[in-house]
Structures are given as structure tokens and as C-alpha cells.
Design an enzyme around this catalytic site. Sequence first.
Site, short mmCIF file in Angstrom:
data_model
loop_
_atom_site.label_atom_id
_atom_site.label_comp_id
_atom_site.label_asym_id
_atom_site.label_seq_id
_atom_site.Cartn_x
_atom_site.Cartn_y
_atom_site.Cartn_z
CB CYS A 36 -1.06 -0.02 1.19
SG CYS A 36 0.06 0.14 2.80
CB CYS A 107 -2.23 -3.15 7.83
SG CYS A 107 -3.27 -2.71 6.43
FE1 FES Z 1 -1.41 0.58 4.30
FE2 FES Z 1 -2.93 -0.51 6.02
S1 FES Z 1 -3.53 -0.02 4.09
S2 FES Z 1 -1.18 0.14 6.33
#
Ligand code: FES
Length: 210
Positions: A36, A107
Site C-alpha cells: 500500500c 498492515c
Molecule cells: Fe497501508 Fe494499512 S493500508 S498500512
Amino acid sequence: MAIKYTAKVIEHFKNPHNIGIIENADACATEGSPACGDEITVYLKIDKATDRIEDVKFQSYGCASNIATGSIITDLAKGKTIDEAEAITWKQAADELGGLPPVKMHCSVLAVDGLRSAIRKYKKEMKGIDYDSTLDVKTVTEELKHVLWPPVGVDIITLKMVKYIGIDQGAVRVEVSVGSDDKFLDPTVNEIIEHVSKIRGVKSVNVENV
Ligand code: FES
């Protein structure tokens, strides 16, 4: 569709423990998530005589799941020896939170990687233990256990999606088996490349969907 979080995730997100910076930390590391692009920084204060973590703090530039996981793993790590804290897994962190939605499991990987990276930095600087791993199939396999398949939040090794790992003079070839039109293919391929590229000695990474 809204993501469902457990009450414990929400509680740790709203009132995270151990947020902040430790001035004069004994070790500090920032890790980014290939999945992400978010980041976490972890600071450690360590009792040098006993190797126990006296204090640990973190700053997250990630989402609610990352903040909640950072909160829980820093709670778990405090008071532990560096070896004990290094053994904390993202699965354990997610379990402590009562579970995370599959698409948010990465995450918790990010939070645990941040803690582990700070511990390893300390071990390298203070004890001369070098964790830069050598390039072999085992190391690549271990690294790929940090790449999760988003729909289920389980790593691609456990899911038996990795069919082949080949290494030839620093060139790594990873063959995965994923449905051809799956929307998760490209992000997962990128994540594999980013993770494997971190291993010392890797010159190129080629991922094929077979
Ligand atoms: Fe990036 Fe959770 S979406 S740390």
C-alpha cells in the site's frame, strides 16, 4: 463495501498505546509496505545489560489496522528481551486484535516488520550480528511468507501459489499460479518484486504467472 473491524481494533485505533518518538533511542527503523506504500517507524530503548526492551514507541503513516497493530505489538514487546520480541508474528498480532479483515492483514505485516527491523538494527550495531541474508531458495521462501494474497489475507507460500523459485547469479525467478484475469495479480507481483529485491545479492527479479 465497508470494512468490518473488531471492537479491539477500533479501541486500539482510537486510543493507540506507545505512539510517538523516543529521543536518544537505541534503535529506530522505518519500514514501508509494498502492498500500500504506507510506512511505520519504530523506536526502541533497550537495557544493554539484560537486552530487555525498556520502552518502545511507533509512528504510523498507515491505516487504522496498522495503527492498531502497532499499538498491540508495542504492548507485547515492552519488557520482553529482544529475541522474544523479534519472534512476535503478524499472525499473533492479528489474533490479539480479534482478527483483521483479509485485505488488511498486510498492515499487520508492516507493523511487525518495523519492530523486527529496529531489533535487527540494534543487534547489528551493538552485537555485530548481521542479518543481511544470503541469497538462496530458503531465504526467498521466507521473504515470500510476507506477501499476502489480499482476498484471504494468507501468505502465498502457505496458499501454495508459488510453484517455483529459481536463482541464477543474482537473478531470481518466481513462478506463481494465480487466475489470469485476477485483479490482485499485478499488485501481488509488485509486492513479490519489492520483497525479494530486499535480499542481499539479488540483481533482478522476474515473476511469471504460470
Ligand atoms: Fe497501508 Fe494499512 S493500508 S498500512
